[in-house]
Design a protein around this motif. Structure first.
Motif, PDB file in Angstrom:
ATOM      1  N   UNK A   1      65.285  19.905  80.695  1.00 24.31           N
ATOM      2  CA  UNK A   1      66.264  18.929  80.252  1.00 24.31           C
ATOM      3  C   UNK A   1      66.846  18.052  81.007  1.00 24.31           C
ATOM      4  N   UNK A   2      67.307  18.493  82.281  1.00 25.84           N
ATOM      5  CA  UNK A   2      67.670  17.684  83.230  1.00 25.84           C
ATOM      6  C   UNK A   2      66.784  16.376  83.620  1.00 25.84           C
ATOM      7  N   UNK A   3      65.702  16.527  83.841  1.00 27.39           N
ATOM      8  CA  UNK A   3      64.481  15.657  83.849  1.00 27.39           C
ATOM      9  C   UNK A   3      64.611  14.659  82.763  1.00 27.39           C
ATOM     10  N   UNK A   4      64.676  15.318  81.545  1.00 24.74           N
ATOM     11  CA  UNK A   4      64.645  14.403  80.313  1.00 24.74           C
ATOM     12  C   UNK A   4      65.979  13.393  80.160  1.00 24.74           C
ATOM     13  N   UNK A   5      67.107  14.081  80.776  1.00 24.32           N
ATOM     14  CA  UNK A   5      68.185  13.282  80.687  1.00 24.32           C
ATOM     15  C   UNK A   5      68.365  12.216  81.872  1.00 24.32           C
ATOM     16  N   UNK A   6      68.029  12.790  82.948  1.00 24.21           N
ATOM     17  CA  UNK A   6      67.964  11.719  84.073  1.00 24.21           C
ATOM     18  C   UNK A   6      67.187  10.736  84.436  1.00 24.21           C
ATOM     19  N   UNK A   7      65.947  11.196  83.911  1.00 25.99           N
ATOM     20  CA  UNK A   7      64.700  10.023  84.053  1.00 25.99           C
ATOM     21  C   UNK A   7      63.956   9.662  82.829  1.00 25.99           C
ATOM     22  N   UNK A   8      63.652  10.611  82.078  1.00 23.05           N
ATOM     23  CA  UNK A   8      62.750  10.387  80.760  1.00 23.05           C
ATOM     24  C   UNK A   8      63.468   9.296  79.929  1.00 23.05           C
ATOM     25  N   UNK A   9      64.619   9.489  79.833  1.00 24.69           N
ATOM     26  CA  UNK A   9      65.441   8.868  78.609  1.00 24.69           C
ATOM     27  C   UNK A   9      65.451   7.378  79.026  1.00 24.69           C
ATOM     28  N   UNK A  10      65.623   7.212  80.426  1.00 23.67           N
ATOM     29  CA  UNK A  10      65.704   5.712  80.962  1.00 23.67           C
ATOM     30  C   UNK A  10      64.185   4.894  80.834  1.00 23.67           C
TER      31      UNK A  10
ATOM     32  N   UNK B   1      62.574   5.216  71.403  1.00 23.07           N
ATOM     33  CA  UNK B   1      63.679   6.511  71.455  1.00 23.07           C
ATOM     34  C   UNK B   1      63.176   7.557  71.791  1.00 23.07           C
ATOM     35  N   UNK B   2      63.891   8.421  72.633  1.00 24.14           N
ATOM     36  CA  UNK B   2      63.626   9.889  72.987  1.00 24.14           C
ATOM     37  C   UNK B   2      64.463  10.913  72.670  1.00 24.14           C
ATOM     38  N   UNK B   3      64.145  12.069  72.257  1.00 21.13           N
ATOM     39  CA  UNK B   3      64.834  13.194  71.699  1.00 21.13           C
ATOM     40  C   UNK B   3      64.027  14.371  72.400  1.00 21.13           C
ATOM     41  N   UNK B   4      64.730  15.374  72.926  1.00 17.89           N
ATOM     42  CA  UNK B   4      64.267  16.483  73.455  1.00 17.89           C
ATOM     43  C   UNK B   4      65.083  17.569  73.258  1.00 17.89           C
ATOM     44  N   UNK B   5      64.420  19.011  73.429  1.00 14.29           N
ATOM     45  CA  UNK B   5      64.903  19.990  73.229  1.00 14.29           C
ATOM     46  C   UNK B   5      64.210  21.273  73.998  1.00 14.29           C
ATOM     47  N   UNK B   6      64.801  22.452  74.319  1.00  9.65           N
ATOM     48  CA  UNK B   6      64.214  23.693  74.904  1.00  9.65           C
ATOM     49  C   UNK B   6      64.633  24.587  74.101  1.00  9.65           C
ATOM     50  N   UNK B   7      64.067  25.704  74.325  1.00 10.75           N
ATOM     51  CA  UNK B   7      64.286  27.010  73.544  1.00 10.75           C
ATOM     52  C   UNK B   7      65.844  27.511  73.961  1.00 10.75           C
ATOM     53  N   UNK B   8      66.058  27.339  75.049  1.00 12.06           N
ATOM     54  CA  UNK B   8      67.701  27.631  75.363  1.00 12.06           C
ATOM     55  C   UNK B   8      68.791  26.489  75.040  1.00 12.06           C
ATOM     56  N   UNK B   9      68.121  25.471  74.522  1.00 11.75           N
ATOM     57  CA  UNK B   9      69.227  24.294  74.238  1.00 11.75           C
ATOM     58  C   UNK B   9      70.491  24.724  73.385  1.00 11.75           C
ATOM     59  N   UNK B  10      70.364  25.533  72.403  1.00  9.04           N
ATOM     60  CA  UNK B  10      71.152  25.532  71.726  1.00  9.04           C
ATOM     61  C   UNK B  10      72.338  26.671  72.172  1.00  9.04           C
ATOM     62  N   UNK B  11      71.726  27.513  72.866  1.00  6.15           N
ATOM     63  CA  UNK B  11      72.776  28.310  73.491  1.00  6.15           C
ATOM     64  C   UNK B  11      73.485  27.704  74.639  1.00  6.15           C
ATOM     65  N   UNK B  12      72.795  26.852  75.274  1.00  5.30           N
ATOM     66  CA  UNK B  12      73.634  26.043  76.581  1.00  5.30           C
ATOM     67  C   UNK B  12      74.497  25.182  75.993  1.00  5.30           C
ATOM     68  N   UNK B  13      74.241  24.574  74.787  1.00  7.19           N
ATOM     69  CA  UNK B  13      75.321  23.493  74.070  1.00  7.19           C
ATOM     70  C   UNK B  13      76.511  24.363  73.367  1.00  7.19           C
ATOM     71  N   UNK B  14      75.928  25.481  73.115  1.00  7.03           N
ATOM     72  CA  UNK B  14      77.193  26.325  72.608  1.00  7.03           C
ATOM     73  C   UNK B  14      78.272  26.655  73.657  1.00  7.03           C
ATOM     74  N   UNK B  15      77.570  27.034  74.767  1.00  3.92           N
ATOM     75  CA  UNK B  15      78.461  27.183  75.838  1.00  3.92           C
ATOM     76  C   UNK B  15      79.331  26.055  76.276  1.00  3.92           C
ATOM     77  N   UNK B  16      78.665  25.037  76.318  1.00  2.00           N
ATOM     78  CA  UNK B  16      79.445  23.820  76.718  1.00  2.00           C
ATOM     79  C   UNK B  16      80.566  23.498  75.959  1.00  2.00           C
ATOM     80  N   UNK B  17      80.393  23.819  74.565  1.00  2.00           N
ATOM     81  CA  UNK B  17      81.216  23.554  73.522  1.00  2.00           C
ATOM     82  C   UNK B  17      82.508  24.464  73.761  1.00  2.00           C
ATOM     83  N   UNK B  18      82.610  25.286  74.690  1.00  3.39           N
ATOM     84  CA  UNK B  18      83.775  26.424  74.792  1.00  3.39           C
ATOM     85  C   UNK B  18      84.992  25.533  75.433  1.00  3.39           C
TER      86      UNK B  18
END
Length: 1277
Positions: free
Chosen positions: A587-596, A604-621
């Motif tokens: 995910x870090x690679x997709x955000x930092x390099x692949x997106x540009x 356009x680029x969209x991406x996801x991993x198996x743990x993405x939803x859980x990590x985003x819910x944590x960030x939501x706190x």
């Protein structure tokens, strides 16, 4: 949604079968008359012998005819075994026939499940190769010179249309289960009729490409002068009894047509056509009901007014509004200003309220309690705070649950149990890492251009290089994709990408032909060897492309790149932790390099991993921390202004209630912390919803009672002591506050019965928080009111109580002389008189009833579900990903039908009840699945199921002579194109070598009706599961079915678990997911009952959508319980069935109207909204109970009592309940998470507005017309 890749090895293009048109004839040659001319007659061959071979090694036939030859007994028996239609002379030698047999074996595994198709297919090539009358229907049309020899370069093959149609019809529906598709996709490139099939077969193959070495033109018409006639061997129908195929391979069979699966009923609704207008039955019924109710109401009103206009005709009927209260009111009015002597002589008349037993007890309790609190505020304040702070100690064990399966799936869930069974007995579904690259729509046309260009493919190679280069650090070890990816054949990753058509190697791009090769593979992905993936399996373009229609893959507007990663049963296992570490780096690679990189190419680029939803819910706190802070500040400011007196500059610093308001907010925070602390202490984890919503909720609920308590104290006569005012205030509002709070706690508690953990835990936390808040209000806050009023009377400055203003001489007057506020005057002088008008009453009743009935009709339009993107923060990268998944994916998630305890013994009928090849039951599991796939719009099943059982039965079949083989010592012998039969170093294969003596595992006589015995099944199944698929035998089970069977081989005849894989249709809406799960469960339930075998469907999303199957039932039951509980509480406290019924009616209307608003705002029905509806019952009580209580203890006729109730409680309900909730809820609209905006801001805002309108408009009108008698009576003393 990622898709499970095809897990079979390379299946060579079945045009190779046509290579035996130019069979590699042995060097034994037949002398021909070189001078003989072209001849077409019986017993004559059109081409015979080998005259050369191409540069790619393919043999070329001689273009000369010769008489047919009588074979010896051995050759004759061989020909008869494969080509029973050929008797007598032949046009092939023994060596030629052996070559034919070795080549045709590639096609047999595809078709052996349908004997009629296989026989017709073999007859076609048997006649072409060995027919003694070959020259009658084959004509050499062109020749080429190879090594100074003339060779065949093109032929005409004359076949009747009847034979072509018969052949095609018998084979068009034959399944190839391993790839969840039809065999025609592999042997005919998906031909739609026999002419397309023959065109595909007859194409001359380029060098190094499988297929015929010369062109074949199929035709059905010949000239009479040619002496030729089309080949017309009899064809067998797939429904033929002697060579019958299964229903899955031959749906048109009469046996199958008589066994029609019941089509799953989609959610169709009843409708009625009135002229050109089509209306739903529910809408029409509601409209008729409204007309009837309005007519009855108008009739009743007219009759009542007529009776009122003629009082002489009244004989005290039941509808007479002149009740006892009016008599008491008149008596009171007559005695309001009596002469002094009359007053002195008359008996003393006291105004008293007749309370219920419970209310009487509560009033006496609150009177004594209020007096005690006013005398001992310090003790009350300290003891109550100590108790709550003690509960807060549990926060040391505070934990937050962010795992989606723990938040949204109940532990007793059937789907969760099925998932656990699937994971533990078969294999956990793989983890999904995905990239979606898409083109941007053109401004001029609005359509997106194709993404299949050279520039974009090279960009995809660059991206793949970076992904392969990811090195994640886990516990000191370096993790790369190759370490965690799924490898079907234990070598290469099963990455789903169009780059697989180039073997994932950029060096092959130009060598294979670039974009043109890609487009070629889109059409021949299942057959061309160069199109096979690096993991040795065919790649379906629909799994790697998106945004196309039909099978126009070249028009695709998106690349889908999916990385299947091995999963583990427990998330605490090292394998899972290793994968999560890599996913974070991905995910870090997709955000930092692949997106540009992608955006620079105007994609356009969209991406996801198996743990993405859980990590985003944590960030939501932490995403809404500012929102929470602002909410509390706004509420604090509002409370401070509301609790204080009318602002005057000269006395504001004394009359204000800033410190009291701040103390109230602190008490709310303590109640929330105490609730969280208590549940944390007993091991219940908190959730993000609890952390962000409950503070708002309890604040909005708690502030109401604070305002009501303070306003009640202010209304008391100033002549009374502070103890008396506190005591009277608690007597006045204590019962109604208690009733409202108990109702809210009860309603929240009912929500704890909802199976979804996140909502159940939320309800539990909220119920305790509201209860603690109520207890703190009647203890600590009352004590704080005592302190504040003492401060005011002592002329001390608010917020700085140590400062005393002794020079302020007019403070008593300024503070104590209170006039009715603006809201109170509005309610008494404007609002109440308007509502007392008869026309207004009629309009209010008609409008509110109309909206309630309309809401009932709208409720049927509420869809179940909860969009994933709503749960995530608005700025989450997953928002774009979920949008793209819905837009571009053209195939749905995998669906597995899991069979428990399959008995494979000879005595059991389970085998024929499950399989779908020849001699299987017409209503078997796999036949029913295949039949369901014919109606995907209702079954949501896209393809027939991949069947390990079918492939195993074909694999051991004697007809599939290249598959199940054994050495002379009984050990397993692999196909001829695999080691040790075929040298792996140089790739050379021959008919000799170590495998020349291998024989088929069984003869026909060894099998009973084509089925193995118990012992044979047990011995050969492990062989099948470890057999590698290849060109000579595509049915090997290794890779494709490794995790499909739990076979222990421990002496038992039972296979505990096995699965059959298919796919759902594309699921774009939440309702599609729900309906697909319902359809699959209905199908498996019906099959379980009919076959008497335990079968259940499983897909990865079932666990999260199971709740929606019965969400309406859950909602109605919980709402009924909540409303019923509130009704019982009201009845128990008031002992008035009349008052309780009115409160029940208004509550029901508020909830129904709220559901109507949900339909209008497209808010879905799920556990979150169900909890909100249940809580709405408790919160709505506040809008009803205070007004009803004030009405019941007032005097006069109903209009006068309504006016008095509005004057007494209307302002408090509006400012203390409506506005406080409104202020607390409005802040939620600034939340960064959509779920709070939709399910809390919108729903609670609608609830507050509906509660206000029903509590201050509809309820007063109902009370003025149908209200209960007054409890206030006049008592002479």
């Amino acid at each position: 949604m990622a898709l499970r890749p095809g897990l079979i090895l390379s299946i060579s293009l079945l045009q190779v079968v046509l290579c035996f048109l130019s069979l590699a004839y042995a060097q034994t040659s037949v002398t021909t008359n070189a001078t003989a001319g072209e001849r077409h007659s019986e017993e004559y061959c059109a081409m015979y012998g080998i005259c050369g071979k191409r540069s790619d090694g393919k043999y070329l036939n001689c273009p000369f005819g010769s008489p047919s030859v009588k074979p010896d007994d051995l050759l004759s028996s061989k020909v008869q075994s494969l080509c029973p239609t050929i008797t007598g002379n032949v046009c092939c030698t023994e060596t030629q026939f052996d070559t034919l047999r070795s080549q045709v074996q590639q096609a047999i595994p595809f078709l052996v499940g349908c004997p009629a198709c296989l026989r017709n297919f073999l007859n076609l090539f048997c006649e072409l190769t060995c027919s003694p009358s070959q020259s009658l229907f084959i004509n050499v049309t062109s020749v080429a010179k190879v090594n100074n020899n003339l060779t065949v370069d093109g032929i005409d093959f004359y076949i009747t249309d009847a034979y072509g149609e018969g052949l095609y019809d018998s084979c068009k529906d034959v399944k190839f289960g391993t790839m969840n598709s039809r065999a025609m996709e592999f042997i005919g490139a998906g031909a739609k009729n026999f002419k397309e099939w023959f065109t595909f077969i007859g194409r001359q193959a380029p060098s190094n490409v499988p297929g015929s070495p010369y062109a074949i033109r199929f035709s059905s018409s010949v000239t009479e002068s040619s002496a030729m006639k089309p080949m017309n061997v009899s064809t067998y129908s797939c429904g033929d009894n002697s060579l019958g195929c299964s229903c899955g391979d031959c749906p048109s069979s009469t046996v199958c047509s008589n066994t029609v699966s019941p089509v799953s009923q989609k959610g169709g609704s009843c409708s009625v056509r009135i002229g050109s207008v089509k209306a739903k039955c529910i809408d029409l019924a509601v409209a008729i009901l409204y007309i009837v109710l309005v007519s009855v109401f108008f009739g009743w009103g007219l009759f009542r007014r007529t009776r009122k206009a003629n009082p002489a005709s009244m004989t005290n009927p039941w509808w007479n509004v002149m009740d006892d209260s009016e008599v008491h009111s008149i008596s009171r009015e007559k005695n309001e200003n009596p002469p002094m002597q009359v007053f002195e002589d008359a008996p003393h008349i006291r105004n008293s309220v007749q309370l219920s037993i419970v209310q009487g007890y509560m009033s006496r309790f609150f009177r004594r309690y209020g007096t005690w609190v006013a005398r001992n505020p310090v003790i009350v304040l300290c003891s109550s705070l100590a108790l709550v702070l003690l509960l807060c100690l549990g926060l040391i064990r505070f934990k937050v649950e962010t795992r989606p399966e723990k938040l949204w799936v109940g532990p007793g869930s059937k789907a969760a149990e099925e998932k656990n069974f699937f994971d533990s007995h078969l294999a956990p579904f793989y983890r999904i890492e995905q990239l979606i690259l898409a083109t941007i729509p053109e401004v001029k046309h609005g359509s997106s251009p194709s993404i299949v260009t050279e520039e974009n493919i090279k960009l995809l190679f660059e991206i793949q290089k970076k992904v392969d280069g990811i090195k994640a650090n886990y516990s000191g070890s370096v993790i790369s994709l190759a370490d965690i990816c799924m490898k079907p054949m234990d070598k290469d990753c099963a990455t789903q990408s169009v780059l697989q058509y180039f073997k994932m190697n950029p060096a092959n791009y130009d060598d294979y032909g670039g974009v043109e090769h890609l487009k070629y593979c889109f059409e021949h992905y299942s057959s061309a060897d160069k199109c096979m993936s690096a993991f040795k399996g065919p790649l379906d373009p629909s799994t790697a492309l998106g945004g196309f229609s039909g099978k126009n893959y070249s028009e695709a507007t998106a690349f889908l790149v999916t990385y299947p990663v091995n999963n583990a049963i427990s998330k605490e296992e090292n394998e899972t932790e290793r994968a999560v570490t890599w996913e974070k780096a991905f995910i870090k690679l997709a955000k930092d390099e692949l997106l540009q990189m992608v955006q620079s190419r105007n994609l356009t680029l969209s991406f996801s991993s198996e743990s993405s939803v859980e990590e985003e819910l944590k960030r939501e706190s932490s995403a809404d921390a500012i929102t929470i802070l602002i909410s509390y500040l706004v509420m604090f400011a509002y409370i401070s202004l509301t609790l204080g007196d009318s602002p005057r500059l000269s006395s504001f610093y004394i009359s204000s209630k800033v410190l009291l308001g701040l103390s109230g907010v602190v008490l709310v925070m303590l109640s929330v912390l105490g609730s969280v602390g208590f549940f944390s202490l007993i091991g219940v984890k908190s959730t993000l919803i609890i952390m962000e919503v409950i503070p708002f909720l309890v604040l909005a609920v708690g502030v109401d009672n604070m305002c009501i308590l303070v306003n009640a104290v202010k209304r008391q006569p100033l002549e009374l002591s502070l103890e008396g005012r506190i005591s009277n205030a608690l007597v006045e509002v204590g019962p109604s506050i208690t009733l409202a709070s108990l109702s809210e706690v009860l309603a929240f508690a009912v929500g704890s019965f909802i199976p979804m953990p996140a909502c159940r835990v939320f309800s539990m936390f909220a119920a305790l928080a509201v209860l603690l808040d109520f207890l703190l209000q009647v203890t600590a806050f009352v004590a704080l009111i005592v302190f504040d009023f003492r401060r005011t009377e002592d002329k001390r400055v608010d917020c700085f109580p140590c400062m005393k203003i002794s020079s302020y001489t007019n403070s008593d007057k300024g503070i104590d002389q209170r006039k009715p506020g603006l809201l109170t005057r509005y309610m008494k002088e404007i609002h109440a008189p308007i509502l007392s008008l008869w026309g207004v009453k009629i309009a209010v009743i008609c409008v509110f009833v109309a909206f309630a009935l309309a809401s009932i009709a709208l409720c049927t339009r509420i869809q179940p579900g909860l969009e994933q993107k709503i749960v995530l923060p608005r700025d989450s990268y997953l928002q774009g990903y979920f949008n793209n998944v819905s837009e571009y994916l053209r195939i749905g998630p995998p669906l597995y039908f899991v069979v428990k305890n399959y008995n494979y013994s000879s005595e059991s009928r389970h085998t024929n009840q499950l399989c779908s090849i020849s001699q299987c039951d017409s209503d078997s599991l796999l036949n029913e699945i295949a039949r369901a796939s014919l109606t995907p719009e209702s079954s949501y099943i896209a393809k027939p199921a991949a069947s390990w059982l079918d492939d195993f039965l074909v694999w051991i079949s004697p007809e599939a002579f290249g598959c199940c083989r054994k050495f002379t010592n009984g050990a397993y012998c692999p196909p001829d194109d695999q080691p040790p039969c075929c040298s792996s170093s140089d790739g050379s294969c021959s008919l000799g070598g170590v495998c020349k003596d291998c024989t088929t595992c069984f003869r026909h006589s060894d099998l009973r009706n084509g089925r193995p015995s118990t012992t044979q099944f047990k011995e050969k199944l492990p062989w099948f599961l470890s057999a590698l698929p290849s060109s000579d035998c595509a049915k090997g089970g290794h890779g494709a079915y490794t995790s499909s069977v739990e076979f222990k081989g421990n002496g038992s005849d039972i296979i505990p678990a096995s699965s059959f894989r298919t796919y759902h249709t594309p699921l774009n809406k939440q309702v599609d997911y729900v309906n697909s799960m319902r359809a699959a469960r209905e199908l498996s339930s019906r099959l379980s009952d009919s076959l008497n075998i335990e079968i259940f469907p499983y897909s990865v999303f079932y666990m999260f959508f199971e709740q929606y199957l019965d969400i309406w039932r859950t909602a109605l039951i919980n709402l009924s319980i909540a409303i019923g509980a509130v009704f019982i509480v009201c009845l128990a406290i008031t002992c008035s069935l009349w008052s309780s019924s009115i409160i029940l009616l208004v509550l029901a209307m508020i909830v129904v109207d709220l559901m109507g608003v949900m339909a209008i705002l497209n808010i879905q029905l799920n556990a979150v909204s169900v909890v909100n509806l249940v809580m709405a019952v408790g919160i709505s009580v506040e809008f009803c109970v205070h007004m009803t209580h004030a009405f019941s203890v007032s005097t006069g006729d109903k209009d006068q009592r309504t006016k008095e109730a509005l004057a007494t409680m209307g302002a408090s309900v509006f400012s203390g309940i409506t506005l406080t909730k409104l202020v607390g809820v409005i802040v939620l609209c600034f939340s960064r998470t959509e779920v709070f905006v939709v399910y809390y801001f919108q729903m609670y805002l609608a609830l507050v507005l509906l509660g206000f309108l029903h509590g201050l408009v509809f309820l007063p009108v109902v009370l003025s017309m149908f209200g209960p008698p007054s409890r206030r009576v006049l008592i002479e003393e």
